[in-house]
Design an enzyme around this catalytic site. Structure first.
Site, mmCIF file in Angstrom:
data_model
loop_
_atom_site.group_PDB
_atom_site.id
_atom_site.type_symbol
_atom_site.label_atom_id
_atom_site.label_comp_id
_atom_site.label_asym_id
_atom_site.label_seq_id
_atom_site.Cartn_x
_atom_site.Cartn_y
_atom_site.Cartn_z
ATOM 1 N N CYS A 167 0.824 -1.224 0.000
ATOM 2 C CA CYS A 167 0.000 0.000 0.000
ATOM 3 C C CYS A 167 0.852 1.266 0.000
ATOM 4 O O CYS A 167 0.373 2.338 -0.376
ATOM 5 C CB CYS A 167 -0.940 0.002 1.197
ATOM 6 S SG CYS A 167 -2.052 -1.404 1.193
ATOM 7 N N HIS A 209 -3.060 7.406 2.224
ATOM 8 C CA HIS A 209 -3.526 6.123 1.696
ATOM 9 C C HIS A 209 -4.934 5.875 2.228
ATOM 10 O O HIS A 209 -5.202 6.066 3.415
ATOM 11 C CB HIS A 209 -2.574 5.018 2.142
ATOM 12 C CG HIS A 209 -3.100 3.638 1.882
ATOM 13 N ND1 HIS A 209 -3.649 3.277 0.677
ATOM 14 C CD2 HIS A 209 -3.166 2.542 2.684
ATOM 15 C CE1 HIS A 209 -4.038 2.014 0.745
ATOM 16 N NE2 HIS A 209 -3.760 1.542 1.951
ATOM 17 N N ASN A 221 -10.130 0.217 -0.246
ATOM 18 C CA ASN A 221 -8.663 0.257 -0.201
ATOM 19 C C ASN A 221 -8.128 -0.323 -1.511
ATOM 20 O O ASN A 221 -8.225 -1.525 -1.750
ATOM 21 C CB ASN A 221 -8.177 -0.576 0.996
ATOM 22 C CG ASN A 221 -6.664 -0.583 1.131
ATOM 23 O OD1 ASN A 221 -5.951 -0.165 0.227
ATOM 24 N ND2 ASN A 221 -6.185 -1.081 2.258
HETATM 25 N N1 ACO Z 1 -18.894 -7.931 8.842
HETATM 26 C C1 ACO Z 1 -19.423 -8.137 10.056
HETATM 27 N N2 ACO Z 1 -18.714 -8.510 11.119
HETATM 28 C C2 ACO Z 1 -17.376 -8.634 10.960
HETATM 29 C C3 ACO Z 1 -16.748 -8.427 9.723
HETATM 30 C C4 ACO Z 1 -17.570 -8.061 8.641
HETATM 31 N N3 ACO Z 1 -17.062 -7.824 7.405
HETATM 32 N N4 ACO Z 1 -15.440 -8.650 9.872
HETATM 33 C C5 ACO Z 1 -15.239 -8.971 11.157
HETATM 34 N N5 ACO Z 1 -16.407 -8.972 11.812
HETATM 35 C C6 ACO Z 1 -16.643 -9.273 13.223
HETATM 36 C C7 ACO Z 1 -15.556 -10.090 13.842
HETATM 37 O O1 ACO Z 1 -15.744 -11.467 13.579
HETATM 38 C C8 ACO Z 1 -15.716 -9.755 15.306
HETATM 39 O O2 ACO Z 1 -16.774 -10.516 15.825
HETATM 40 P P1 ACO Z 1 -16.683 -11.112 17.323
HETATM 41 O O3 ACO Z 1 -16.602 -9.901 18.208
HETATM 42 O O4 ACO Z 1 -17.965 -11.865 17.441
HETATM 43 O O5 ACO Z 1 -15.461 -11.946 17.353
HETATM 44 C C9 ACO Z 1 -16.166 -8.302 15.278
HETATM 45 O O6 ACO Z 1 -16.659 -8.058 13.946
HETATM 46 C C10 ACO Z 1 -15.044 -7.316 15.578
HETATM 47 O O7 ACO Z 1 -13.926 -7.677 14.793
HETATM 48 P P2 ACO Z 1 -12.573 -6.884 14.885
HETATM 49 O O8 ACO Z 1 -11.570 -7.502 13.962
HETATM 50 O O9 ACO Z 1 -12.214 -6.727 16.316
HETATM 51 O O10 ACO Z 1 -13.039 -5.476 14.304
HETATM 52 P P3 ACO Z 1 -12.247 -4.133 14.315
HETATM 53 O O11 ACO Z 1 -13.018 -3.127 15.069
HETATM 54 O O12 ACO Z 1 -10.802 -4.305 14.647
HETATM 55 O O13 ACO Z 1 -12.347 -3.727 12.769
HETATM 56 C C11 ACO Z 1 -10.983 -3.717 10.800
HETATM 57 C C12 ACO Z 1 -11.751 -4.555 11.801
HETATM 58 C C13 ACO Z 1 -11.965 -2.804 10.072
HETATM 59 C C14 ACO Z 1 -10.295 -4.617 9.804
HETATM 60 C C15 ACO Z 1 -9.964 -2.858 11.573
HETATM 61 O O14 ACO Z 1 -9.211 -3.657 12.435
HETATM 62 C C16 ACO Z 1 -9.059 -2.119 10.658
HETATM 63 O O15 ACO Z 1 -9.458 -1.210 9.969
HETATM 64 N N6 ACO Z 1 -7.777 -2.476 10.660
HETATM 65 C C17 ACO Z 1 -6.823 -1.822 9.806
HETATM 66 C C18 ACO Z 1 -6.568 -2.714 8.713
HETATM 67 C C19 ACO Z 1 -6.554 -2.054 7.386
HETATM 68 O O16 ACO Z 1 -7.015 -0.958 7.170
HETATM 69 N N7 ACO Z 1 -5.986 -2.773 6.516
HETATM 70 C C20 ACO Z 1 -5.948 -2.347 5.186
HETATM 71 C C21 ACO Z 1 -4.900 -3.078 4.510
HETATM 72 S S1 ACO Z 1 -3.412 -2.640 5.072
HETATM 73 C C22 ACO Z 1 -3.070 -1.192 4.568
HETATM 74 O O17 ACO Z 1 -3.663 -0.672 3.699
HETATM 75 C C23 ACO Z 1 -2.019 -0.644 5.240
#
Ligand code: ACO
Length: 325
Positions: free
Chosen positions: A115, A252, A282
């Site tokens: 990224c 980004h 993304n």
């Molecule tokens: N729909 C519904 N529920 C979901 C989904 C979905 N698509 N995905 C996960 N869940 C659930 C999980 O199973 C979990 O359920 P549980 O509590 O019963 O176990 C709950 O939602 C919370 O999951 P978390 O992973 O804790 O959610 P979080 O608040 O951390 O959000 C996310 C997840 C959006 C991926 C966040 O961590 C994030 O934005 N991370 C940054 C990653 C990123 O942006 N990466 C991009 C690529 S890397 C880059 O570009 C640098």
């Protein structure tokens, strides 16, 4: 003191025809529009069709950037394509774009920093232009992450989209002050110890397959907000500018929450932040040039504006560059 600056003379982008909304994804995996919007800010993304390979998207964006600059392929002597989703293991996507644009001179290569690829590519092209090794560079960010996403994994498949963006950089004399147009400073970093937090579980030298994207979302989130501000602050310091001097912050586009937390931490006003993650998702190395082009076309970014770009990607890799437009 007179020196060579890498001035942006054109910007362009291209998005695949097919739009996939959060409601569409609700029919594929157990998710909801509400969850995706609340956690990421994403409402829709573009997904490439079978004929829309990374080089096809990249060539379209590059052509738009050349048109905007009033130039043709014959004017370009360096092509860098930032991508993690090349059409083939080799030859490079950059050489395919070169051929599609009818460029027969100079040199072309791919750059892989996930990224952060576009920031790395701008900083790299800047070095070639600043030393006189090239005169005009086409810097492309092009991706088809839909090809490496695991469409059964709701924790990742809702986050990504496809697209491409490009800028044309031209070496022009500046007087060495922050009033110069062009890339004023950049700062790049990487730390390979974080591999397991964001990676693709295949490759030509390991499994012999393309593999699928795997991510520990929470870990990436934590690192992104913690580290990206350091390279931005270093870039401000190196150029002798501050957040107050900034016209536009073009990060980004991974997640609205990461972007807003970073802007707040740096004291950058929310109205200076360019956001496209809601429409594009993304798109990895393509996200910054897509956002730059959107803000140029709607009249926000104008000549003379001070623009900070920044990104973090797998590896981890991260960096920032400050550009006087
Ligand atoms: N729909 C519904 N529920 C979901 C989904 C979905 N698509 N995905 C996960 N869940 C659930 C999980 O199973 C979990 O359920 P549980 O509590 O019963 O176990 C709950 O939602 C919370 O999951 P978390 O992973 O804790 O959610 P979080 O608040 O951390 O959000 C996310 C997840 C959006 C991926 C966040 O961590 C994030 O934005 N991370 C940054 C990653 C990123 O942006 N990466 C991009 C690529 S890397 C880059 O570009 C640098």
């Amino acid at each position: 003191m007179a020196l060579l600056r890498s001035v942006v003379v054109g910007c362009g982008s291209y998005l695949p025809r097919q739009v996939v909304t959060n409601a569409d994804l609700e029919t594929r995996v157990e998710t909801s529009d509400e969850w995706i919007v609340q956690r990421t800010g994403i409402r829709q993304r573009h997904i490439a069709g079978p004929d829309e390979t990374t080089s096809v998207l990249g060539a379209q964006a590059a052509k738009a950037a050349l048109d905007r600059a009033g130039l043709s392929g014959a004017d370009i002597d360096l092509v860098i394509c930032a991508t993690s989703t090349p059409d083939h293991t080799f030859p490079s996507t950059a050489t395919q774009i070169q051929a599609m644009l009818g460029i027969e001179t100079g040199f072309a290569f791919d750059l892989q920093a996930v990224c952060a690829g576009f920031v790395f590519a701008v900083a790299t092209a800047d070095r070639y232009l600043a030393t006189g090794a090239a005169k005009r560079a086409l810097v492309v960010g092009a991706e088809t992450f839909s090809r490496i996403v695991d469409w059964e994994d709701r924790t990742t498949c809702v986050l990504f989209g496809d697209g491409a963006g490009a800028v044309v950089l031209e070496a022009r004399e500046g007087d060495g002050t922050t009033a110069d147009r062009g890339v004023l400073a950049s700062c790049l970093r990487s730390d390979g110890r974080h591999r397991a937090k964001l990676y693709v579980d295949g490759g030509p030298g390991s499994t012999g397959t393309t593999g699928k994207l795997r991510m520990e979302g929470k870990e990436v989130f934590r690192f992104a907000v913690g580290s990206v501000t350091d390279v931005i602050e270093e870039t401000f310091r190196a150029s002798g500018t501050t957040a107050e001097d900034l016209s536009w912050f073009v990060p980004h586009q991974a997640n609205r929450r990461i972007i807003e937390a970073s802007a707040d931490k740096l004291g950058i006003a929310r109205e200076k932040v360019v956001l496209t993650v809601d429409r594009h998702g993304n798109t990895s190395a393509a996200s910054i040039p897509l956002a730059l082009d959107a803000a140029c076309r709607d009249g926000r970014i104008r000549e003379g504006d001070l623009v900070m770009i920044e990104a973090i990607g797998g590896g981890f890799t991260w960096g920032a560059a400050l550009i006087r437009w």
